[in-house]
Structure formats: C-alpha cells, structure tokens
Design an enzyme around this catalytic site. Structure first.
Site, PDB file in Angstrom:
ATOM      1  N   ASP A 209       0.868  -1.201   0.000  1.00 52.70           N
ATOM      2  CA  ASP A 209       0.000   0.000   0.000  1.00 52.70           C
ATOM      3  C   ASP A 209       0.890   1.232   0.000  1.00 52.70           C
ATOM      4  O   ASP A 209       1.808   1.330   0.808  1.00 52.70           O
ATOM      5  CB  ASP A 209      -0.929   0.038   1.214  1.00 52.70           C
ATOM      6  CG  ASP A 209      -2.189   0.840   0.923  1.00 52.70           C
ATOM      7  OD1 ASP A 209      -3.297   0.295   1.044  1.00 52.70           O
ATOM      8  OD2 ASP A 209      -2.057   2.035   0.550  1.00 52.70           O
TER       9      ASP A 209
ATOM     10  N   TYR B 263     -14.009   4.813 -13.659  1.00 53.37           N
ATOM     11  CA  TYR B 263     -13.967   3.661 -12.747  1.00 53.37           C
ATOM     12  C   TYR B 263     -14.636   2.445 -13.388  1.00 53.37           C
ATOM     13  O   TYR B 263     -14.110   1.324 -13.357  1.00 53.37           O
ATOM     14  CB  TYR B 263     -14.675   4.071 -11.461  1.00 53.37           C
ATOM     15  CG  TYR B 263     -14.693   3.063 -10.340  1.00 53.37           C
ATOM     16  CD1 TYR B 263     -13.563   2.835  -9.562  1.00 53.37           C
ATOM     17  CD2 TYR B 263     -15.863   2.362 -10.023  1.00 53.37           C
ATOM     18  CE1 TYR B 263     -13.600   1.933  -8.512  1.00 53.37           C
ATOM     19  CE2 TYR B 263     -15.909   1.470  -8.985  1.00 53.37           C
ATOM     20  CZ  TYR B 263     -14.771   1.249  -8.224  1.00 53.37           C
ATOM     21  OH  TYR B 263     -14.809   0.351  -7.180  1.00 53.37           O
TER      22      TYR B 263
ATOM     23  N   LYS C 206     -13.048  -1.158 -14.295  1.00 59.71           N
ATOM     24  CA  LYS C 206     -13.554  -2.344 -13.599  1.00 59.71           C
ATOM     25  C   LYS C 206     -14.110  -3.381 -14.578  1.00 59.71           C
ATOM     26  O   LYS C 206     -14.018  -4.577 -14.332  1.00 59.71           O
ATOM     27  CB  LYS C 206     -14.621  -1.931 -12.583  1.00 59.71           C
ATOM     28  CG  LYS C 206     -14.056  -1.140 -11.386  1.00 59.71           C
ATOM     29  CD  LYS C 206     -12.917  -1.893 -10.713  1.00 59.71           C
ATOM     30  CE  LYS C 206     -12.689  -1.486  -9.272  1.00 59.71           C
ATOM     31  NZ  LYS C 206     -11.469  -2.126  -8.706  1.00 59.71           N
TER      32      LYS C 206
ATOM     33  N   ALA D 199     -18.683  -3.558   0.257  1.00 62.00           N
ATOM     34  CA  ALA D 199     -18.253  -3.590   1.656  1.00 62.00           C
ATOM     35  C   ALA D 199     -18.088  -2.180   2.194  1.00 62.00           C
ATOM     36  O   ALA D 199     -17.808  -1.249   1.437  1.00 62.00           O
ATOM     37  CB  ALA D 199     -16.927  -4.332   1.764  1.00 62.00           C
ATOM     38  N   ALA D 200     -18.237  -2.080   3.495  1.00 60.17           N
ATOM     39  CA  ALA D 200     -18.038  -0.792   4.143  1.00 60.17           C
ATOM     40  C   ALA D 200     -16.546  -0.482   4.168  1.00 60.17           C
ATOM     41  O   ALA D 200     -15.740  -1.274   4.640  1.00 60.17           O
ATOM     42  CB  ALA D 200     -18.581  -0.851   5.568  1.00 60.17           C
TER      43      ALA D 200
HETATM   44  P1  NAD Z   1      -9.900   1.569   0.227  1.00 60.94           P
HETATM   45  O1  NAD Z   1      -9.763   2.968  -0.266  1.00 60.94           O
HETATM   46  O2  NAD Z   1     -10.094   1.349   1.683  1.00 60.94           O
HETATM   47  O3  NAD Z   1      -8.648   0.698  -0.223  1.00 60.94           O
HETATM   48  C1  NAD Z   1      -7.906   0.938  -1.374  1.00 60.94           C
HETATM   49  C2  NAD Z   1      -6.439   0.948  -0.996  1.00 60.94           C
HETATM   50  O4  NAD Z   1      -5.650   1.045  -2.182  1.00 60.94           O
HETATM   51  C3  NAD Z   1      -6.056   2.123  -0.099  1.00 60.94           C
HETATM   52  O5  NAD Z   1      -5.460   1.640   1.102  1.00 60.94           O
HETATM   53  C4  NAD Z   1      -5.050   2.915  -0.945  1.00 60.94           C
HETATM   54  O6  NAD Z   1      -4.008   3.515  -0.195  1.00 60.94           O
HETATM   55  C5  NAD Z   1      -4.529   1.849  -1.871  1.00 60.94           C
HETATM   56  N1  NAD Z   1      -3.997   2.409  -3.116  1.00 60.94           N
HETATM   57  C6  NAD Z   1      -4.563   3.375  -3.876  1.00 60.94           C
HETATM   58  N2  NAD Z   1      -3.779   3.622  -4.937  1.00 60.94           N
HETATM   59  C7  NAD Z   1      -2.702   2.795  -4.841  1.00 60.94           C
HETATM   60  C8  NAD Z   1      -1.551   2.592  -5.651  1.00 60.94           C
HETATM   61  N3  NAD Z   1      -1.352   3.311  -6.761  1.00 60.94           N
HETATM   62  N4  NAD Z   1      -0.644   1.665  -5.275  1.00 60.94           N
HETATM   63  C9  NAD Z   1      -0.835   0.955  -4.120  1.00 60.94           C
HETATM   64  N5  NAD Z   1      -1.912   1.119  -3.308  1.00 60.94           N
HETATM   65  C10 NAD Z   1      -2.832   2.026  -3.672  1.00 60.94           C
HETATM   66  O7  NAD Z   1     -11.114   0.932  -0.588  1.00 60.94           O
HETATM   67  P2  NAD Z   1     -11.800  -0.536  -0.557  1.00 60.94           P
HETATM   68  O8  NAD Z   1     -13.244  -0.298  -0.468  1.00 60.94           O
HETATM   69  O9  NAD Z   1     -11.136  -1.429   0.418  1.00 60.94           O
HETATM   70  O10 NAD Z   1     -11.513  -1.015  -2.049  1.00 60.94           O
HETATM   71  C11 NAD Z   1     -10.700  -2.108  -2.403  1.00 60.94           C
HETATM   72  C12 NAD Z   1     -10.991  -2.491  -3.851  1.00 60.94           C
HETATM   73  O11 NAD Z   1     -12.337  -2.952  -3.955  1.00 60.94           O
HETATM   74  C13 NAD Z   1     -10.874  -1.341  -4.846  1.00 60.94           C
HETATM   75  O12 NAD Z   1     -10.325  -1.824  -6.045  1.00 60.94           O
HETATM   76  C14 NAD Z   1     -12.306  -0.917  -5.060  1.00 60.94           C
HETATM   77  O13 NAD Z   1     -12.494  -0.271  -6.297  1.00 60.94           O
HETATM   78  C15 NAD Z   1     -12.998  -2.253  -4.983  1.00 60.94           C
HETATM   79  N6  NAD Z   1     -14.415  -2.157  -4.677  1.00 60.94           N
HETATM   80  C16 NAD Z   1     -14.831  -1.823  -3.444  1.00 60.94           C
HETATM   81  C17 NAD Z   1     -16.185  -1.756  -3.174  1.00 60.94           C
HETATM   82  C18 NAD Z   1     -16.704  -1.458  -1.808  1.00 60.94           C
HETATM   83  O14 NAD Z   1     -17.917  -1.590  -1.627  1.00 60.94           O
HETATM   84  N7  NAD Z   1     -15.850  -1.102  -0.849  1.00 60.94           N
HETATM   85  C19 NAD Z   1     -17.109  -1.981  -4.198  1.00 60.94           C
HETATM   86  C20 NAD Z   1     -16.657  -2.340  -5.459  1.00 60.94           C
HETATM   87  C21 NAD Z   1     -15.289  -2.429  -5.679  1.00 60.94           C
END
Ligand code: NAD
Length: 308
Positions: free
Chosen positions: A42, A166, A170, A198-199
C-alpha cells in the site's frame, strides 16, 4: 472449528495490493491467520490517490506479526508492479496468489471528467493490476501454480452515473481476468473477478450506517480465499459478493434474428425486427466463451436464407 478453517494457506505467498485498509487489510489478516506469508502492499494514498504514507502497510504488518503471522510491507505504487513482486521474491522466494485490490475514485459526470481523472483511475485499477500480474506471470508459470483475483465492481458490470472512468477500468478487469483464465489453465493458474460490496472509506459517504454495518470487509475474504485456494480449479468466473451473499454471473444473449445477407438487410429491416433482436422473452443463450456464439452455425442459416 469453522468450515473455512480447514482451507489453509501454509507456505503460500500472497501479494495483496492496496492492503493498508478496507478490503485489502481484511484479506491480509485473513490469509495470514491461515498460514500464508503476506506481502502487504500500500502506498498509503488518499481516496482520490493523493499523497502517500508508509504507515498504512506498516500497521497491517504489525497487526499480523502481533497475532503470530508472517508479513512484509511494500510501499510501491501498483504501477511499479515489478517492484512489488520483487519484494515478495526477496522476502519469500515465490509468489502464489495475487489479489489485485488497490483502487482510487475520481467520481465525476463524464462532462466534467478531465483526462487526468480518466488516466489516474485507469492506471491504478487496470494498469496496476497488469503490472503486478505481468511481473508474477512467468514465476507462476514456472511454479505451475498461481491464483489471481481481479477486483471489479458492480459499477464495472452495469455502469454507473459519475463513474465512467472507474466503470471502464472495472469492466476491463473482467476481460483481463477471463483471458488470463484461458492462458493460465494449463499452468495451474486460475483467475477470477469479484465485484465486492463492503463498508470502507470508499463507501462510507454514499451509504447509510445501517447498511454499512452489515457490509463488513471481512465478509468478502472467504470467497477470495476459496477462489485462491490450491483445491479450486474455478477460473474465468465473475462473482458479486457483499454482506455474506455470494452470486455468480454470466452473459445471456437473445436468440436473435438471422437476416438474409443481401441488399434486403437494411437499417429499416433491423428496425422492423428490433423488438425480436432485443427481447429476452423468447429462447435465450448463455454463452461462456467466444466459441459458444456459434457464428459458423448462424452463417449457415444466413447462407440458406440468401440462396432460397
Ligand atoms: P480503500 O480505499 O479502503 O482501499 C484501497 C487501498 O488502495 C487504499 O489503502 C489505498 O491507499 C490503496 N492504493 C490506492 N492507490 C494505490 C496505488 N497506486 N498503489 C498501491 N496502493 C494504492 O477501498 P476498498 O473499499 O477497500 O476497495 C478495495 C478495492 O475494492 C478497490 O479496487 C475498489 O475499487 C474495490 N471495490 C470496493 C467496493 C466497496 O464496496 N468497498 C465496491 C466495489 C469495488
């Protein structure tokens, strides 16, 4: 003992990108608790990709170590995927599982979206997943073992207002995963895409607390772990998951209309039968590969119509 406790990952090396918080953190803790060695990647950026901080990855590694697990931190941008793979190889000498999870948001209506909003989002999600997977691919092929997860999103499957960048990234990850599924299978490399809900800080501002409470990131990990376990041969799949509900998805096509392939095949002819072309009320197909489209069969029907 819970039923998932017997799916162990001892001696497996897992790289989780964007593992400093949210889903990535939940995966890292889960894999480590089941014996895996985890590379917690990260760069510690903000939600929109701004800034960086080593502490995000460090805190997760500390938590894993305190619980008796094995993990190393990696602070590279996913665009330097080869360096993340290098971290895994230096620390553990192999790489078995990649969870492409890092992501950022730059939500804006398409009208207001800048080239930078587009490029930055495509870069982190799609190009980042490409760079890590590309660097690990020869290693996985040589090992004859690999498991890859691409993190898609409902926005990628269906599209969403304000998320053209996005959603493009995706959806692309699904095609990427499906193609790797073909190329990897004979090397025992399986690739699947998930669309989680997810939250996390990504969803904190767009959902009410009551729903967020039910959407724990920990509830995504069991599917990810199953799909990446050595016992699974599932590949090229797409799964939506949230709050403990897991569904598989596939394409559905209409039976369609075969037109006479001559000068009677005009836009007006399409218009006249567009209802039939696009109606899912009649017989439908569920193609799972390009071959299932049976273009040769359709061509035969078209030829017969034309010669009759
Ligand atoms: P989050 O923001 O908590 O986690 C994303 C992490 O990626 C962060 O810790 C950030 O520092 C890291 N990051 C960003 N750019 C980066 C880079 N260039 N190199 C390395 N690390 C980097 O969000 P999340 O909800 O945990 O999302 C995780 C994944 O799930 C993402 O790909 C998101 O698009 C996908 N997603 C999440 C949800 C949801 O409901 N939370 C829904 C659909 C998709």
């Amino acid at each position: 003992m819970s039923s998932s406790a017997d799916l162990r990952f001892d001696n497996r090396v897992v790289v989780v990108s964007g593992a400093g918080g949210g889903l990535g953190k939940a995966y890292s803790l889960f894999f480590a608790s089941r014996g895996a060695k985890v590379v917690v990647n990260d760069l510690g950026s903000g939600l929109k990709g701004e800034g960086s901080s080593a502490s995000a990855a460090d805190l997760v590694v500390d938590e894993i170590k305190k619980a008796g697990g094995d993990a190393v931190a990696d602070y590279h941008n996913v665009l330097e995927g080869e360096k993340i793979v290098e971290t895994a190889m230096k620390a553990y000498g192999r790489i078995d599982i990649i969870i492409n999870n890092a992501g950022i948001l730059r939500d804006k209506s398409f009208k207001s979206m800048t080239d930078k909003d587009w490029d930055d989002v495509l870069n982190v999600h799609l190009h980042g997943a490409y760079k890590i997977t590309k660097a690990a691919w020869p290693i996985m092929r040589k090992q004859k073992f690999g498991r890859v997860i691409m993190t898609s999103s409902a926005a990628g499957i269906y599209g969403n207002f304000g998320q053209a960048n996005y959603a493009a990234a995706k959806q692309a990850l699904i095609g990427f995963s499906n193609s790797l599924a073909y190329e990897g299978f004979k090397y025992n490399i399986m690739s699947n895409a998930i669309a989680p809900l997810a939250a996390s800080r990504m969803t904190a501002t767009v959902m009410p607390q009551e729903i967020l409470d039910a959407l724990k990131p920990e509830f995504i990990a069991p599917l990810v772990a199953y799909l990446t376990h050595e016992s699974t041969k599932q590949t090229g799949g797409l799964f939506e998951i949230g709050a403990g509900v897991v569904t598989a998805h596939r394409w559905q096509g209409t039976e369609g209309v075969v037109f006479k392939a001559d000068d009677s095949f005009t836009p007006a002819a399409v218009k006249a039968r567009f209802g039939e072309i696009s109606s899912f009320d009649g017989p439908t197909t569920y193609p799972t590969s390009m071959k299932d489209n049976d273009w040769l069969g359709k061509l035969e029907v078209a030829k017969k119509l034309t010669t009759n």
